[in-house]
Design a protein around this motif. Sequence first.
Motif, PDB file in Angstrom:
ATOM      1  N   GLU A 171       0.810  -1.218   0.000  1.00 54.23           N
ATOM      2  CA  GLU A 171       0.000   0.000   0.000  1.00 54.23           C
ATOM      3  C   GLU A 171       0.838   1.260   0.000  1.00 54.23           C
ATOM      4  OE1 GLU A 171      -0.233  -2.566   2.186  1.00 54.23           O
ATOM      5  OE2 GLU A 171      -2.096  -2.456   3.298  1.00 54.23           O
ATOM      6  N   LEU A 172       1.944   1.211   0.747  1.00 55.22           N
ATOM      7  CA  LEU A 172       2.762   2.409   0.837  1.00 55.22           C
ATOM      8  C   LEU A 172       3.356   2.738  -0.526  1.00 55.22           C
ATOM      9  CD1 LEU A 172       4.611   1.765   4.229  1.00 55.22           C
ATOM     10  CD2 LEU A 172       2.587   3.142   3.815  1.00 55.22           C
ATOM     11  N   LEU A 173       3.717   1.691  -1.264  1.00 54.60           N
ATOM     12  CA  LEU A 173       4.246   1.941  -2.597  1.00 54.60           C
ATOM     13  C   LEU A 173       3.158   2.469  -3.519  1.00 54.60           C
ATOM     14  CD1 LEU A 173       7.026   1.615  -3.984  1.00 54.60           C
ATOM     15  CD2 LEU A 173       6.027  -0.318  -5.174  1.00 54.60           C
ATOM     16  N   ALA A 174       1.949   2.005  -3.327  1.00 51.34           N
ATOM     17  CA  ALA A 174       0.838   2.475  -4.156  1.00 51.34           C
ATOM     18  C   ALA A 174       0.665   3.981  -4.011  1.00 51.34           C
ATOM     19  CB  ALA A 174      -0.457   1.768  -3.767  1.00 51.34           C
ATOM     20  N   LEU A 175       0.892   4.478  -2.788  1.00 48.66           N
ATOM     21  CA  LEU A 175       0.833   5.928  -2.598  1.00 48.66           C
ATOM     22  C   LEU A 175       1.893   6.607  -3.452  1.00 48.66           C
ATOM     23  CD1 LEU A 175       0.317   6.326   1.248  1.00 48.66           C
ATOM     24  CD2 LEU A 175      -1.269   6.982  -0.550  1.00 48.66           C
ATOM     25  N   GLU A 176       3.064   5.974  -3.546  1.00 47.94           N
ATOM     26  CA  GLU A 176       4.126   6.542  -4.373  1.00 47.94           C
ATOM     27  C   GLU A 176       3.731   6.513  -5.841  1.00 47.94           C
ATOM     28  OE1 GLU A 176       6.938   8.044  -3.318  1.00 47.94           O
ATOM     29  OE2 GLU A 176       6.092   7.761  -1.313  1.00 47.94           O
ATOM     30  N   VAL A 177       3.046   5.451  -6.247  1.00 50.64           N
ATOM     31  CA  VAL A 177       2.610   5.353  -7.646  1.00 50.64           C
ATOM     32  C   VAL A 177       1.642   6.495  -7.975  1.00 50.64           C
ATOM     33  CG1 VAL A 177       1.284   3.949  -9.272  1.00 50.64           C
ATOM     34  CG2 VAL A 177       2.982   2.877  -7.835  1.00 50.64           C
ATOM     35  N   LEU A 178       0.686   6.704  -7.085  1.00 56.00           N
ATOM     36  CA  LEU A 178      -0.270   7.789  -7.312  1.00 56.00           C
ATOM     37  C   LEU A 178       0.458   9.128  -7.386  1.00 56.00           C
ATOM     38  CD1 LEU A 178      -3.235   6.837  -4.944  1.00 56.00           C
ATOM     39  CD2 LEU A 178      -3.106   6.588  -7.408  1.00 56.00           C
ATOM     40  N   HIS A 179       1.418   9.285  -6.474  1.00 54.80           N
ATOM     41  CA  HIS A 179       2.150  10.540  -6.445  1.00 54.80           C
ATOM     42  C   HIS A 179       2.932  10.738  -7.729  1.00 54.80           C
ATOM     43  CE1 HIS A 179       3.738  14.024  -4.383  1.00 54.80           C
ATOM     44  NE2 HIS A 179       4.942  13.715  -4.839  1.00 54.80           N
ATOM     45  N   ARG A 180       3.533   9.678  -8.215  1.00 57.76           N
ATOM     46  CA  ARG A 180       4.303   9.770  -9.455  1.00 57.76           C
ATOM     47  C   ARG A 180       3.401  10.189 -10.611  1.00 57.76           C
ATOM     48  NH1 ARG A 180       9.065   7.780 -11.668  1.00 57.76           N
ATOM     49  NH2 ARG A 180       9.943   8.430  -9.683  1.00 57.76           N
ATOM     50  N   TYR A 181       2.213   9.673 -10.664  1.00 60.70           N
ATOM     51  CA  TYR A 181       1.285  10.031 -11.730  1.00 60.70           C
ATOM     52  C   TYR A 181       0.955  11.523 -11.658  1.00 60.70           C
ATOM     53  CZ  TYR A 181      -2.823   9.996 -14.783  1.00 60.70           C
ATOM     54  OH  TYR A 181      -3.723  10.260 -15.782  1.00 60.70           O
ATOM     55  N   VAL A 182       0.729  12.004 -10.462  1.00 63.82           N
ATOM     56  CA  VAL A 182       0.444  13.428 -10.294  1.00 63.82           C
ATOM     57  C   VAL A 182       1.635  14.268 -10.749  1.00 63.82           C
ATOM     58  CG1 VAL A 182      -0.051  15.226  -8.601  1.00 63.82           C
ATOM     59  CG2 VAL A 182      -1.207  13.040  -8.456  1.00 63.82           C
ATOM     60  N   GLU A 183       2.827  13.799 -10.411  1.00 62.11           N
ATOM     61  CA  GLU A 183       4.030  14.533 -10.834  1.00 62.11           C
ATOM     62  C   GLU A 183       4.128  14.583 -12.362  1.00 62.11           C
ATOM     63  OE1 GLU A 183       7.036  12.283  -8.725  1.00 62.11           O
ATOM     64  OE2 GLU A 183       7.446  14.001  -7.435  1.00 62.11           O
ATOM     65  N   LEU A 184       3.799  13.468 -13.001  1.00 63.04           N
ATOM     66  CA  LEU A 184       3.849  13.428 -14.465  1.00 63.04           C
ATOM     67  C   LEU A 184       2.848  14.406 -15.064  1.00 63.04           C
ATOM     68  CD1 LEU A 184       4.149   9.579 -14.944  1.00 63.04           C
ATOM     69  CD2 LEU A 184       5.891  11.257 -15.512  1.00 63.04           C
ATOM     70  N   LEU A 185       1.652  14.417 -14.502  1.00 59.49           N
ATOM     71  CA  LEU A 185       0.635  15.348 -14.993  1.00 59.49           C
ATOM     72  C   LEU A 185       1.113  16.776 -14.795  1.00 59.49           C
ATOM     73  CD1 LEU A 185      -2.585  13.656 -13.535  1.00 59.49           C
ATOM     74  CD2 LEU A 185      -2.007  13.868 -15.951  1.00 59.49           C
ATOM     75  N   ASP A 186       1.727  17.002 -13.643  1.00 59.10           N
ATOM     76  CA  ASP A 186       2.181  18.341 -13.313  1.00 59.10           C
ATOM     77  C   ASP A 186       3.248  18.801 -14.283  1.00 59.10           C
ATOM     78  OD1 ASP A 186       4.102  20.106 -11.116  1.00 59.10           O
ATOM     79  OD2 ASP A 186       1.947  20.488 -11.250  1.00 59.10           O
ATOM     80  N   LYS A 187       4.152  17.893 -14.615  1.00 52.88           N
ATOM     81  CA  LYS A 187       5.224  18.236 -15.545  1.00 52.88           C
ATOM     82  C   LYS A 187       4.649  18.568 -16.912  1.00 52.88           C
ATOM     83  CE  LYS A 187       9.925  17.138 -16.414  1.00 52.88           C
ATOM     84  NZ  LYS A 187      10.398  16.284 -17.502  1.00 52.88           N
ATOM     85  N   TYR A 188       3.651  17.812 -17.325  1.00 52.13           N
ATOM     86  CA  TYR A 188       3.083  17.990 -18.665  1.00 52.13           C
ATOM     87  C   TYR A 188       2.275  19.277 -18.757  1.00 52.13           C
ATOM     88  CZ  TYR A 188       0.675  16.870 -23.003  1.00 52.13           C
ATOM     89  OH  TYR A 188       0.192  16.898 -24.286  1.00 52.13           O
ATOM     90  N   PHE A 189       1.394  19.474 -17.774  1.00 52.72           N
ATOM     91  CA  PHE A 189       0.492  20.623 -17.857  1.00 52.72           C
ATOM     92  C   PHE A 189       1.046  21.869 -17.209  1.00 52.72           C
ATOM     93  CE2 PHE A 189      -3.070  18.756 -19.834  1.00 52.72           C
ATOM     94  CZ  PHE A 189      -3.245  17.476 -19.347  1.00 52.72           C
ATOM     95  N   GLY A 190       2.071  21.718 -16.412  1.00 54.35           N
ATOM     96  CA  GLY A 190       2.590  22.878 -15.681  1.00 54.35           C
ATOM     97  C   GLY A 190       1.609  23.294 -14.610  1.00 54.35           C
ATOM     98  N   ASN A 191       1.907  22.978 -13.348  1.00 52.54           N
ATOM     99  CA  ASN A 191       0.990  23.294 -12.247  1.00 52.54           C
ATOM    100  C   ASN A 191      -0.416  22.780 -12.533  1.00 52.54           C
ATOM    101  OD1 ASN A 191       2.759  24.518 -10.502  1.00 52.54           O
ATOM    102  ND2 ASN A 191       2.524  26.510 -11.487  1.00 52.54           N
ATOM    103  N   VAL A 192      -0.492  21.497 -12.680  1.00 54.91           N
ATOM    104  CA  VAL A 192      -1.760  20.902 -13.095  1.00 54.91           C
ATOM    105  C   VAL A 192      -2.864  21.169 -12.068  1.00 54.91           C
ATOM    106  CG1 VAL A 192      -1.258  18.698 -11.963  1.00 54.91           C
ATOM    107  CG2 VAL A 192      -2.764  18.762 -13.947  1.00 54.91           C
ATOM    108  N   CYS A 193      -4.064  21.402 -12.569  1.00 53.62           N
ATOM    109  CA  CYS A 193      -5.214  21.532 -11.684  1.00 53.62           C
ATOM    110  C   CYS A 193      -6.355  20.712 -12.277  1.00 53.62           C
ATOM    111  CB  CYS A 193      -5.637  22.988 -11.537  1.00 53.62           C
ATOM    112  SG  CYS A 193      -6.164  23.698 -13.097  1.00 53.62           S
ATOM    113  N   GLU A 194      -7.451  20.649 -11.581  1.00 54.83           N
ATOM    114  CA  GLU A 194      -8.541  19.772 -12.027  1.00 54.83           C
ATOM    115  C   GLU A 194      -9.032  20.152 -13.417  1.00 54.83           C
ATOM    116  OE1 GLU A 194     -11.775  19.470  -9.233  1.00 54.83           O
ATOM    117  OE2 GLU A 194     -12.955  18.234 -10.600  1.00 54.83           O
TER     118      GLU A 194
END
Lengths: 151, 863
Positions: free
Chosen positions: A77-100
């Motif tokens: 489970e703890l790693l799953a949190l990291e997976v979710l976080h990584r996805y958010v980071e990827l979105l953030d990198k792509y969109f620049g300060n990603v928001c909903e």
Amino acid sequence: MMHFLLLFSRQGKLRLQKWFTPIPEREKKKIVRDMTTMVLGRKPRSCNFLHWKDLKIVYKKYASLYFCCGLDAEENELLALEVLHRYVELLDKYFGNVCELDIIFNFEKAYFILDEFLLGGEVQETSKQVVSRSIEASDMLQEVSERPRSR
Amino acid sequence: MCSCYYSSVWLHVNTGECNLASKHVPLQYLITLHWFETLFLCVFQRMPAPIRLRELIRTIRTARTQAEEREMIQKECAAIRSSFREEDNTYRCRNVAKLLYMHMLGYPAHFGQLECLKLIASQKFTDKRIGYLGAMLLLDERQDVHLLMTNCIKNDLNHSTQYVQGLALCTLGCMGSSEMCRDLAGEVEKLLKTSNSYLRKKAALCAVHVIRKVPELMEMFLPATKNLLSEKNHGVLHTSVVLLTEMCERSPDMLLHFRKLVPQLVRILKNLIMSGYSPEHDVSGISDPFLQVRILRLLRILGRSDDDSSEAMNDILAQVATNTETSKNVGNAILYETVLTIMDIKSESGLRVLAINILGRFLLNNDKNIRYVALTSLLKTVQTDHNAVQRHRSTIVDCLKDLDVSIKRRAMELSFALVNGNNIRGMMKELLYFLDSCDPEFKADCASGVFLAAEKYAPSKRWHIDTIMRVLTTAGSYVRDDSVPNLIQLITNSVEMHAYTVQRLYKALLDDISQQPLVQVSSWCIGEYGDLLVSGQCEEEEPIQVTEDEVLDVLEGLLVSNLSTPVTRGYSLTAIMKLSTRFSSVNRIKKVVSIYSSSIDVELQQRAVEYNALFKKYDHMRPALLERMPIMEKTASNGPTEIMQTNGETEPSVPDTKHLPLVTQPANQANDLLDLLGGNDVVPVIQTTLPTKPASAGGELLDLLGDLSLSGGLAPAPSVPVSQPPFLLDGLSSQPLFNDTSAAIPPMTAYSKNGLKIEFTFERANPNPNIAVITIHATNTTEADMTEFVFQAAVPKTFQLQLLSPSSNIVPALNQGSVTQVIRVLNPQKQQLRMRVKLTYTHKGSPVQDLAEVNNFPPQSWQ
């Protein structure tokens, strides 16, 4: 493996749904309903893990969006949190300060990014840069192959 | 004329010339021209272009009600449908994208399925991207058109552009059906061997999916796995480890084959830990945690039940366990996986202690997630590494006070698992405090757990009763229904505590009559021991002064109260009735009973009528009927939160207080010999009052009747299932520990006729002197087998009989074997044992039947 990944807003509106196992449409809707009810009903400072049927549910709130995934019982489970976080980071990198809103208006891009990060419910690439580069290259390919009229 | 005019307009428009305005053409002329132009456009051009995706999203978001949104969606769907019908290649992509958006909002989109297929088949990358996305969302394997994708995917797997290949691999790997996997496995296998790491990593996960769908295809991927681990690329490494894990989990042969990879995996892991900062894979100072965790998991599978492999990974596990940074979640994720691996393989004890200590540290972490994970892991290990977990008991108990519901539940389960004879007092204090303050969802489980633990480890009877009282008064309404009979039995068997118990229960009733289980137990006790209550005999605490009338007031109050359920009312009516032999105010009781004989509640009415009859016609029987209940045989309880498996199938020893209590006939009726087989027409209340104590080592069950035998620690192994007869049916008696009087009783021949001989041997199964266990041995001295052999027995009314299954129904000829069967006889009045037996069998083709009386029981068998 991950069985599904859902993104939904504080009001329970679905923003993204990725299913890694074949499930009937009606069942999918039920799962989405159950997840949103369960997760939105959690107290603010609860832990991020739940049990639902035989799956572990891991969720995390980022600004106004809930990221919620269903895992096999033997997953970390703890790693799953990291997976979710990584996805958010990827979105953030792509969109620049990603928001909903970015994810609402560019949902197909969010899917494309997800498909470069996860495949069949497992992580396919552990490097942020490699994923970002793949997406950029695909986008470039799309531009080139498109006729002048845009979508 | 019109048409000529028209054609000249056309010409002008087409060539882009617009000289008319400069020629000072009159206005009407221009307007007419414009009109023709519009007409032309409507007739000769298509409908306006479908709106863009973003625009649609924007429009739909402006809808203020669900109905408005639905209207917009319907309109757009209609437009999209017509667009699809026109087979418009240009806008197909846009339309499908819009459809996918509407699908996410919950609207049906099945009419877009075929369009997705067309997009996939298109040559444009944009089309393919949306097409495959649409396929993944709309075209799972349950759809008929799913298989139509196969050819497209196959072509795309061989495409010249790796991103197209990537799309195909992704789609196949996420949702390919078994047929599709079968068709395309070869292509995947090819791509698994490519040097292109972008494709190789995807192919590996695709292979995982294929194996999940069609496990038989696993073999074909074996050659391709040869060099997977020598890759430098982390993406390929990670997915390779996932593939290897999947193969090892599914096939023991594969597991054996891949065990040789352990040294290589250890090396890779070591490099990850020892290597310096790698910007590409760094997460909070840790190098590629995803890969580290997956390797640890694969090591776990490979090291499980294999000493050599486990030893090979000992060092690296210790290294990871001690060197990983724990300040962030990512480090703890790795530690967590390491702990799981250590506990699962054959690690040396030092490493195991290290692992449990890590979990202990986790328990003290501020992060709730980590505490939760620690509790879950400790729950898994508490059976095997019990002592090590005990060391962290106080931290675990502190987690009971956590605010998080999931953590509280885990902590509660773990606490119950840790309770033993040494810590029972302290633990129970904490658990009772928890019971007081926890959410209702926990109370039932907690109460059951407390009862179980109390029963096993109670240091004294008084403590036990007090604990029960505490649970009943604080969580009385949440207690499970089956606790009531269990508690009643417990109380009955604690003979010296009766006065104290009834006094405390009475006082509790005065305070609160809303909690039904408490009320039921209390009424039952007052009915049973009301005489002790009014006589003020309590030794344990200050006896209270209470009169018979006061007691009857309370019981009658229960009958009329709105808070009482029908079951509770039944209890109180019976209790009142029982007091008629214990109290002197019989008239008052008679009155109450007669009132209720016209109650609307059928159950109450029936009871009242029967009790009335008891007063009128059968008054001579009343004292005997309402006598004090005998001590019930103890069975282990069967609560649902049973953590130790002390008990497989228990026969419930529930005294069904709804029926009349056990009828004990006056002595002069004992000599009536009954009809055979069914002659026991007295239905005893306690159907199976037979002992079901486990014959096990450790003495972990508290013997309430005998000595208090405390155990020093939990017996982790499940003990012998209790309800099996303690004797093996071949006549060998397993010596139960409590047996101290068995040796003396000599065997006897019960029957010997026509070559059939039946011998009785005696044992005492347990400390209860009222039960005789007889094993019959039937042997046959004739030359022919006796088949379909059935042994039946009947005893006088004062006894109870239980016949267990025979070892077989063929008595072999010439004493070559015997049929054995166990009989248990309860003889509470210690009357002389007599038995009538009936034998039926088939001998040499003809049926034989015989009746006999057995009177020559040795005196020790029933005294």
